[in-house]
Design a protein around this motif. Structure first.
Motif, mmCIF file in Angstrom:
data_model
loop_
_atom_site.group_PDB
_atom_site.id
_atom_site.type_symbol
_atom_site.label_atom_id
_atom_site.label_comp_id
_atom_site.label_asym_id
_atom_site.label_seq_id
_atom_site.Cartn_x
_atom_site.Cartn_y
_atom_site.Cartn_z
ATOM 1 N N ALA A 1 0.841 -1.192 0.000
ATOM 2 C CA ALA A 1 0.000 0.000 0.000
ATOM 3 C C ALA A 1 0.881 1.247 0.000
ATOM 4 O O ALA A 1 2.079 1.173 0.322
ATOM 5 C CB ALA A 1 -0.914 -0.009 1.217
ATOM 6 N N PRO A 2 0.320 2.395 -0.354
ATOM 7 C CA PRO A 2 1.110 3.633 -0.386
ATOM 8 C C PRO A 2 1.782 3.983 0.944
ATOM 9 O O PRO A 2 2.870 4.566 0.956
ATOM 10 C CB PRO A 2 0.078 4.708 -0.763
ATOM 11 N N ARG A 3 1.168 3.595 2.059
ATOM 12 C CA ARG A 3 1.772 3.885 3.364
ATOM 13 C C ARG A 3 2.764 2.813 3.803
ATOM 14 O O ARG A 3 3.307 2.884 4.902
ATOM 15 C CB ARG A 3 0.694 4.030 4.417
ATOM 16 N N GLY A 4 2.977 1.788 2.996
ATOM 17 C CA GLY A 4 3.929 0.735 3.324
ATOM 18 C C GLY A 4 3.317 -0.489 3.953
ATOM 19 O O GLY A 4 4.032 -1.420 4.326
ATOM 20 N N ASP A 5 1.995 -0.520 4.099
ATOM 21 C CA ASP A 5 1.322 -1.703 4.632
ATOM 22 C C ASP A 5 1.387 -2.831 3.609
ATOM 23 O O ASP A 5 1.394 -2.596 2.410
ATOM 24 C CB ASP A 5 -0.148 -1.412 4.924
ATOM 25 N N ARG B 1 -5.056 -7.866 5.083
ATOM 26 C CA ARG B 1 -3.976 -7.014 5.589
ATOM 27 C C ARG B 1 -3.088 -7.806 6.547
ATOM 28 O O ARG B 1 -3.575 -8.553 7.390
ATOM 29 C CB ARG B 1 -4.550 -5.803 6.316
ATOM 30 N N ARG C 1 5.482 -4.452 7.558
ATOM 31 C CA ARG C 1 5.640 -3.291 6.686
ATOM 32 C C ARG C 1 6.575 -3.689 5.545
ATOM 33 O O ARG C 1 7.067 -4.807 5.484
ATOM 34 C CB ARG C 1 6.237 -2.112 7.465
#
Length: 119
Positions: free
Chosen positions: A76-80, A92, A97
């Motif tokens: 994901a864009p936030r690093g998830d 998820r 990360r």
């Protein structure tokens, strides 16, 4: 792969801060539930990798994704990190990360390729 147990230190501090408030009135005892729930979350949440599947554990349950149903991993864009299944669903990975991808690749036994340097 679990959350670091050092995350319990702020929970203990929160409990210490909540005790005076909880002792002020009977209804305020509910405040003590917050650190208990957070501690339960820290101790429960995680990802288990074995020969058959990846199991994602949360506070309210778990989801097991067999290797045969794993289509890939999405960042994901936030690093998830998210598991992408062959049924086009995503799960998820709560404590992992982008920086954990090499470790996840190592424990997967080669089922997840190790990320290489960016070109």
């Amino acid at each position: 792969m679990r959350m670091s147990r050092t995350a319990l230190l702020p929970v203990a501090l929160l409990l210490l801060c909540a005790i005076p408030l909880a002792s002020a009135a009977t209804w305020a005892l509910v405040v003590l539930l917050v650190p208990v729930l957070v501690a339960a979350w820290v101790l429960t949440v995680g990802v288990d990798v074995d020969d058959d599947a990846i199991t994602v554990r949360s506070l309210i349950g778990r989801r097991r994704v067999p290797w045969s149903h794993l289509a890939g991993i999405r960042v994901a864009p936030r690093g998830d990190l998210w598991l992408v299944t062959t049924e086009a669903t995503e799960v998820r990975l709560p404590v992992l990360r982008v920086r954990d991808l090499p470790r996840l690749a190592a424990v997967s036994g080669g089922r997840i390729p190790s990320p290489g340097p960016a070109d």
